[in-house]
Enzyme design. Structure first.
Site, PDB file in Angstrom:
ATOM      1  N   HIS A  79     -67.184 -50.683  76.576  1.00  5.28           N
ATOM      2  CA  HIS A  79     -67.011 -52.271  76.337  1.00  5.28           C
ATOM      3  C   HIS A  79     -67.147 -52.412  74.761  1.00  5.28           C
ATOM      4  O   HIS A  79     -67.772 -51.521  74.030  1.00  5.28           O
ATOM      5  CB  HIS A  79     -68.047 -52.896  77.082  1.00  5.28           C
ATOM      6  CG  HIS A  79     -69.631 -52.359  76.888  1.00  5.28           C
ATOM      7  ND1 HIS A  79     -69.881 -51.370  77.479  1.00  5.28           N
ATOM      8  CD2 HIS A  79     -70.333 -52.852  76.055  1.00  5.28           C
ATOM      9  CE1 HIS A  79     -71.293 -51.402  77.150  1.00  5.28           C
ATOM     10  NE2 HIS A  79     -71.637 -52.156  76.077  1.00  5.28           N
ATOM     11  N   ALA A  80     -66.517 -53.498  74.252  1.00  5.34           N
ATOM     12  CA  ALA A  80     -66.426 -53.738  72.969  1.00  5.34           C
ATOM     13  C   ALA A  80     -66.612 -55.237  72.450  1.00  5.34           C
ATOM     14  O   ALA A  80     -65.766 -56.049  73.360  1.00  5.34           O
ATOM     15  CB  ALA A  80     -65.390 -52.853  72.066  1.00  5.34           C
TER      16      ALA A  80
END
Length: 154
Positions: free
Chosen positions: A66-67
């Site tokens: 995730h980012a």
């Protein structure tokens, strides 16, 4: 938050093989670009930066890369099922074959955490992962993810 709010059918893909963790993160970014128009280079860079803080392989063959990405308005998800598991530096050292990538706006705050909690809770269920691994049709995978797991996140 519901799964149906996180992912759309075009954001699901089955991959024969990924040669490495880095290649898999590129596949996650490419799918995000195809499904949502997120710049793939920006997405890869953000995912790699997040991985440098600690691996997002959560165990039992599941990874949740995730980012945060500038320029997007909502938390967006992509799902990849690998036919051949790969090493992802997971906490349990098991190879990964179920991958749910999340991209959040830079200022998402609690929405990003709610989405991560929903995905994590869902993919911790052995029965869900067994159904996902048994099906290689993206439409069926979308149904599995969204139908029975549209419960509210914390």
């Amino acid at each position: 938050m519901k799964f149906v709010d996180l992912i759309k059918p075009s954001a699901i893909k089955v991959i024969n093989t990924a040669s490495s963790k880095k290649r898999l993160l590129h596949d996650v970014a490419d799918l995000a670009m195809a499904a949502y128009g997120i710049d793939a280079d920006t997405a890869v860079e953000a995912l790699m930066e997040r991985e440098s803080l600690g691996p997002t392989g959560v165990g039992h063959g599941v990874a949740l890369p995730h980012a945060r990405i500038a320029g997007i308005d909502d938390v967006l998800g992509v799902f990849l099922l690998l036919e051949k598991p790969i090493n992802f530096d997971s906490v349990d050292r098991q190879p990964v074959d179920v991958v749910f990538g999340l991209f959040a706006p830079e200022d998402a705050g609690v929405e990003h955490l709610k989405a991560l909690a929903l995905v994590s809770r869902t993919l911790r269920e052995e029965s869900v992962c067994a159904k996902l691994r048994a099906n290689h049709d993206p439409a069926t995978l979308y149904t599995i993810l969204t139908e029975s797991h549209s419960v509210q996140a914390a």
